[in-house]
Design an enzyme around this catalytic site. Structure first.
Site, short mmCIF file in Angstrom:
data_model
loop_
_atom_site.label_atom_id
_atom_site.label_comp_id
_atom_site.label_asym_id
_atom_site.label_seq_id
_atom_site.Cartn_x
_atom_site.Cartn_y
_atom_site.Cartn_z
N GLU A 260 0.84 -1.20 0.00
CA GLU A 260 0.00 0.00 0.00
C GLU A 260 0.88 1.26 0.00
O GLU A 260 1.85 1.35 0.75
CB GLU A 260 -0.88 -0.02 1.25
CG GLU A 260 -1.73 1.21 1.47
CD GLU A 260 -2.40 1.23 2.83
OE1 GLU A 260 -3.33 2.01 3.02
OE2 GLU A 260 -1.99 0.44 3.72
N LYS A 323 -9.47 2.07 -2.92
CA LYS A 323 -9.95 1.52 -1.66
C LYS A 323 -11.35 2.03 -1.37
O LYS A 323 -11.61 3.23 -1.41
CB LYS A 323 -9.00 1.90 -0.53
CG LYS A 323 -9.33 1.29 0.82
CD LYS A 323 -8.30 1.70 1.86
CE LYS A 323 -8.59 1.07 3.20
NZ LYS A 323 -7.62 1.51 4.24
N CYS A 373 -5.17 -2.55 2.98
CA CYS A 373 -5.05 -2.34 4.42
C CYS A 373 -6.13 -3.11 5.17
O CYS A 373 -6.30 -4.31 4.97
CB CYS A 373 -5.06 -0.86 4.75
SG CYS A 373 -4.64 -0.47 6.46
#
Length: 511
Positions: A260, A323, A373
């Site tokens: 990430e 995301k 994440c």
């Protein structure tokens, strides 16, 4: 009552990943202590209070590491940061308080088989609620404590993590509600043996594999305090290129995965640093997946995203994923107009916006279901990736926020559950660890140590298209979890009104 509170909290602390001593089986003491607290309380109000106190203590201890990101990276003074895990624990304790309140009200009116089933279904429902309300925080769910023992968690392929949480509670609840008589104990042991047998069989079962791909995972170990400095951007890119070049020198993989925001700049823009990365993919003939911030523009307005890019062997950006489930106060500030004095942990031009497209990133016949994440802690997001055709999961993360605490291992334990639920291997690439390959059975392969530069290589990562019972029946499983407690609560009311069932409530509690 205080010893039961301590028993419950100790079971949670030592059952989940912690910095002292981990004994996964002890997590069963967490719900056991709460059940006993509920039954021995002298009123529903006291049941709730004791349950809330026990849960607050347990979750607060397990989440001690929250101090690190809010103090070190959120610039909150230590005196204000120290209460944060306490406050978060007190919020999560509301769910255990409600659990105890429900048990105290319903269980005396149910025979032991139904009382145990009610406890199990209530726990499953409350864990589901905890993972949904206020954007959700399904951290420290019961089955994640058992992730180091993959054979114990295979049941999530049938009923999911929340279902297995209920099953764990059922196994320890029946003897309690049955007053430790032989039949309830034998029934509980039989259920335990069936669960263990299924786990052992599935652990050695060979799935139908479409084909395999070779993969390299690069852990750059970039200092979080320097990562977003403009003068350090070139150093970050150079480090990832050097680590990758050294790691694939003797065996070029099909796919390379960086973590990430491995690239701390707008990779979508045509600049010298972006060209270096594209040229590297072209020269080595690899597919590269990397994290970087991104943005979309509508007129004069910009929306910023936490993005994963897919680069093909020609050095062309094929696709990207933004995301969709963002971290409150980490990537955006909820109700910002009412909280103007609060900032977010992730640096950037402003709050991130959730992405809209969740389709897999397609690299030939590899369909990458991307979870950035803490998206890996949500069952519904992994389920959605599978529904859209992903045959391989990718979890890109940056756990540098947590330092050398227990949080990276707790995060990994939750990712393990997603792999088993969906019958998919998962590539987990993190900035500072723990990076690994998780297979479809939850086996963690070559986990990296924390805060070390690493490149790990896997030559035969299986691509699987077959699905689990949980995946195929995801909706009905959720409805059972949602409705079963209400049905049993209705049964308890009916029994209470008829007076047909004697109370099994334990007597003699001392407060």
């Amino acid at each position: 009552m205080l010893p039961l509170l301590v028993l419950s909290a100790a079971g949670a602390f030592f059952g989940f990943a912690n910095p002292v001593l981990r004994l996964p089986w002890m997590v069963l003491l967490f719900p056991l202590g709460l059940i006993l607290l509920a039954l021995r309380a002298k009123s529903p109000t006291r049941a709730f209070t004791w349950g809330w106190a026990a849960g607050s203590f347990a979750y607060g201890l397990g989440l001690y590491w929250v101090v690190i990101p809010v103090h070190t990276y959120g610039n909150l003074p230590l005196l204000l940061a120290l209460p944060c895990p306490v406050l978060l624990g007190m919020y999560l304790g509301l769910f255990t308080g409600l659990f105890c309140w429900l048990l105290h009200r319903a269980s005396p009116h149910l025979p032991w088989p139904l009382a145990g089933l009610f406890a199990a279904s209530a726990w499953a429902l409350l864990e589901l609620a905890r993972g949904t309300l206020l954007t959700g925080f399904p951290w420290l769910v019961l089955p994640s404590a058992l992730s180091p023992w993959p054979w114990t968690i295979q049941t999530v392929s049938l009923i999911g993590a929340y279902g297995l949480a209920g099953l764990m509670v059922l196994i320890i609840a029946w003897p309690v509600f049955g007053r430790y008589r032989p039949l309830p104990i034998a029934t509980s042991l039989l259920l335990l043996l069936i669960t263990a047998a299924y786990g052992l069989v599935r652990s050695v079962e060979v799935p139908a594999i479409d084909r395999t791909v070779s993969t390299a995972i690069v852990q750059g170990n970039i200092d979080q305090t320097l990562k977003w400095s403009p003068e350090y951007q070139e150093g970050s890119v150079r480090k990832y290129l050097d680590l990758t070049r050294a790691g694939i020198a003797s065996d070029v993989p099909d796919l390379v995965v960086w973590p990430e925001t491995a690239l701390p700049f707008y990779f979508q823009e045509k600049n010298a640093l972006a060209e270096k990365v594209l040229r590297f993919a072209r020269e080595h003939g690899i597919h590269l997946v990397t994290g970087a911030p991104g943005y979309t523009q509508q007129g004069s307005e910009y929306a910023y995203h936490n993005r994963a890019f897919l680069v093909d062997p020609e050095g062309v950006v094929l696709d990207h994923y933004d995301k969709e489930h963002l971290v409150p106060f980490g990537e955006y500030v909820p109700l910002r107009r009412f909280l103007p004095f609060l900032g977010k942990l992730v640096e950037g031009a402003g709050d991130f916006a959730p992405g809209q497209s969740t389709a897999p990133l397609a690299a030939g016949d590899v369909a990458l279901g991307t979870l950035i994440c803490y998206e890996a802690i949500f069952p519904r997001l992994a389920q959605r990736r599978g529904e859209q055709g992903a045959n391989l999961l990718v979890n890109m993360s940056n756990d540098a926020w947590f330092g050398t605490s227990s949080a990276p291992r707790q995060h990994l334990d939750l990712a393990v559950l997603r792999a088993v639920e969906q019958n998919r291997s998962m590539i987990r690439a993190t900035n500072t660890g723990i990076s690994a390959l998780i297979d479809h059975r939850g086996e963690v392969m070559q986990p990296t140590p924390l805060f070390e530069d690493m490149t790990i290589h896997f030559r035969t990562v299986p691509l699987i298209s077959g699905t689990t019972f949980f995946h195929r029946w995801y909706g009905p499983v959720q409805w059972v979890i949602l409705l079963l407690p209400g049905v049993l609560l209705g049964a308890a009311s009916a029994f209470a009104a008829s007076g047909r069932t004697p109370s099994d409530r334990m007597k003699g509690g001392v407060e």
